[in-house]
Scaffold this motif. Sequence first.
Motif, PDB file in Angstrom:
ATOM      1  N   MET A   1       0.833  -1.186   0.000  1.00 38.06           N
ATOM      2  CA  MET A   1       0.000   0.000   0.000  1.00 38.06           C
ATOM      3  C   MET A   1       0.875   1.245   0.000  1.00 38.06           C
ATOM      4  SD  MET A   1      -3.421  -0.678   2.334  1.00 38.06           S
ATOM      5  CE  MET A   1      -2.808   0.342   3.587  1.00 38.06           C
ATOM      6  N   LYS A   2       0.355   2.259  -0.628  1.00 41.83           N
ATOM      7  CA  LYS A   2       1.057   3.539  -0.683  1.00 41.83           C
ATOM      8  C   LYS A   2       0.732   4.370   0.556  1.00 41.83           C
ATOM      9  CE  LYS A   2       1.067   3.779  -5.687  1.00 41.83           C
ATOM     10  NZ  LYS A   2       0.736   4.566  -6.870  1.00 41.83           N
ATOM     11  N   ALA A   3       1.576   5.353   0.816  1.00 39.30           N
ATOM     12  CA  ALA A   3       1.346   6.271   1.937  1.00 39.30           C
ATOM     13  C   ALA A   3      -0.014   6.951   1.794  1.00 39.30           C
ATOM     14  CB  ALA A   3       2.463   7.292   2.010  1.00 39.30           C
ATOM     15  N   ARG A   4      -0.385   7.268   0.552  1.00 30.44           N
ATOM     16  CA  ARG A   4      -1.681   7.896   0.280  1.00 30.44           C
ATOM     17  C   ARG A   4      -2.824   7.033   0.819  1.00 30.44           C
ATOM     18  NH1 ARG A   4      -2.904   6.956  -5.735  1.00 30.44           N
ATOM     19  NH2 ARG A   4      -3.407   4.923  -4.927  1.00 30.44           N
ATOM     20  N   ASP A   5      -2.741   5.720   0.600  1.00 32.78           N
ATOM     21  CA  ASP A   5      -3.792   4.805   1.041  1.00 32.78           C
ATOM     22  C   ASP A   5      -3.898   4.793   2.566  1.00 32.78           C
ATOM     23  OD1 ASP A   5      -3.911   4.173  -1.697  1.00 32.78           O
ATOM     24  OD2 ASP A   5      -2.577   2.442  -1.433  1.00 32.78           O
ATOM     25  N   LYS A   6      -2.747   4.776   3.216  1.00 28.89           N
ATOM     26  CA  LYS A   6      -2.718   4.760   4.682  1.00 28.89           C
ATOM     27  C   LYS A   6      -3.270   6.057   5.261  1.00 28.89           C
ATOM     28  CE  LYS A   6       1.180   1.610   4.666  1.00 28.89           C
ATOM     29  NZ  LYS A   6       2.595   1.409   4.961  1.00 28.89           N
ATOM     30  N   LEU A   7      -2.956   7.171   4.629  1.00 27.31           N
ATOM     31  CA  LEU A   7      -3.473   8.462   5.088  1.00 27.31           C
ATOM     32  C   LEU A   7      -4.996   8.503   4.969  1.00 27.31           C
ATOM     33  CD1 LEU A   7      -3.052  11.360   6.069  1.00 27.31           C
ATOM     34  CD2 LEU A   7      -2.644  12.011   3.682  1.00 27.31           C
TER      35      LEU A   7
ATOM     36  N   ARG B   1     -10.326   8.662  -4.190  1.00 24.81           N
ATOM     37  CA  ARG B   1     -11.141   7.549  -4.716  1.00 24.81           C
ATOM     38  C   ARG B   1     -10.282   6.319  -4.991  1.00 24.81           C
ATOM     39  NH1 ARG B   1     -13.511  11.892  -7.517  1.00 24.81           N
ATOM     40  NH2 ARG B   1     -15.560  12.380  -6.681  1.00 24.81           N
ATOM     41  N   ARG B   2      -9.112   6.526  -5.585  1.00 21.30           N
ATOM     42  CA  ARG B   2      -8.207   5.398  -5.846  1.00 21.30           C
ATOM     43  C   ARG B   2      -7.768   4.742  -4.547  1.00 21.30           C
ATOM     44  NH1 ARG B   2      -5.635   8.586 -10.307  1.00 21.30           N
ATOM     45  NH2 ARG B   2      -4.298   9.391  -8.664  1.00 21.30           N
ATOM     46  N   ALA B   3      -7.465   5.552  -3.547  1.00 24.26           N
ATOM     47  CA  ALA B   3      -7.051   5.017  -2.252  1.00 24.26           C
ATOM     48  C   ALA B   3      -8.180   4.204  -1.616  1.00 24.26           C
ATOM     49  CB  ALA B   3      -6.619   6.147  -1.321  1.00 24.26           C
ATOM     50  N   ILE B   4      -9.401   4.712  -1.679  1.00 28.62           N
ATOM     51  CA  ILE B   4     -10.545   3.990  -1.107  1.00 28.62           C
ATOM     52  C   ILE B   4     -10.763   2.674  -1.847  1.00 28.62           C
ATOM     53  CG2 ILE B   4     -13.057   4.045  -0.793  1.00 28.62           C
ATOM     54  CD1 ILE B   4     -12.723   7.077  -0.153  1.00 28.62           C
ATOM     55  N   GLU B   5     -10.624   2.683  -3.156  1.00 27.94           N
ATOM     56  CA  GLU B   5     -10.745   1.442  -3.935  1.00 27.94           C
ATOM     57  C   GLU B   5      -9.681   0.440  -3.512  1.00 27.94           C
ATOM     58  OE1 GLU B   5     -10.644   2.568  -8.056  1.00 27.94           O
ATOM     59  OE2 GLU B   5     -12.511   3.685  -7.904  1.00 27.94           O
ATOM     60  N   LYS B   6      -8.461   0.902  -3.298  1.00 26.29           N
ATOM     61  CA  LYS B   6      -7.375   0.024  -2.843  1.00 26.29           C
ATOM     62  C   LYS B   6      -7.689  -0.536  -1.456  1.00 26.29           C
ATOM     63  CE  LYS B   6      -3.204  -1.768  -2.544  1.00 26.29           C
ATOM     64  NZ  LYS B   6      -2.732  -2.859  -3.364  1.00 26.29           N
TER      65      LYS B   6
ATOM     66  N   VAL C   1     -11.687  -1.675   4.131  1.00 27.82           N
ATOM     67  CA  VAL C   1     -12.890  -0.839   4.104  1.00 27.82           C
ATOM     68  C   VAL C   1     -13.946  -1.532   3.250  1.00 27.82           C
ATOM     69  CG1 VAL C   1     -13.824   1.375   3.301  1.00 27.82           C
ATOM     70  CG2 VAL C   1     -11.581   1.306   4.371  1.00 27.82           C
ATOM     71  N   GLU C   2     -15.182  -1.477   3.704  1.00 27.07           N
ATOM     72  CA  GLU C   2     -16.309  -1.931   2.888  1.00 27.07           C
ATOM     73  C   GLU C   2     -17.072  -0.695   2.430  1.00 27.07           C
ATOM     74  OE1 GLU C   2     -18.754  -4.873   4.811  1.00 27.07           O
ATOM     75  OE2 GLU C   2     -16.983  -5.804   5.715  1.00 27.07           O
ATOM     76  N   ILE C   3     -17.522  -0.717   1.195  1.00 25.58           N
ATOM     77  CA  ILE C   3     -18.244   0.416   0.620  1.00 25.58           C
ATOM     78  C   ILE C   3     -19.674  -0.007   0.324  1.00 25.58           C
ATOM     79  CG2 ILE C   3     -18.335   2.099  -1.249  1.00 25.58           C
ATOM     80  CD1 ILE C   3     -15.328   1.412  -1.734  1.00 25.58           C
ATOM     81  N   GLU C   4     -20.626   0.734   0.884  1.00 25.60           N
ATOM     82  CA  GLU C   4     -22.044   0.489   0.602  1.00 25.60           C
ATOM     83  C   GLU C   4     -22.619   1.746  -0.024  1.00 25.60           C
ATOM     84  OE1 GLU C   4     -26.193   0.094   3.065  1.00 25.60           O
ATOM     85  OE2 GLU C   4     -24.382  -0.714   4.000  1.00 25.60           O
TER      86      GLU C   4
END
Length: 85
Positions: free
Chosen positions: A1-7, A42-47, A54-57
């Motif tokens: 995972m990238k730092a962006r995803d963790k943030l 959005r890319r981070a949330i998808e990752k 994370v679950e997306i509803e």
Amino acid sequence: MKARDKLVYGVLCSYSGNTTKSTFVSVDRVSKDCVMDARSVRRAIEKLAAVGLVEIEKRFDENGRQTSNLYTINTLPLHFRQGGE
């Protein structure tokens, strides 16, 4: 995972409720908090969803139009807590 995803994960966690672990914070709000563009959020949330953090509803109004997403934060797996990817 990238730092962006963790943030982004951290920001989503900060908005989630203690008991429900859910939030419907907007991508725009997360984008402002992370100081990054909405597309990167959005890319981070998808990752995060792809790796199970994370679950997306999708949420819809009575006319069938999407109003928001509900993000549920899953428990951090042990290998993430130990510094793994």
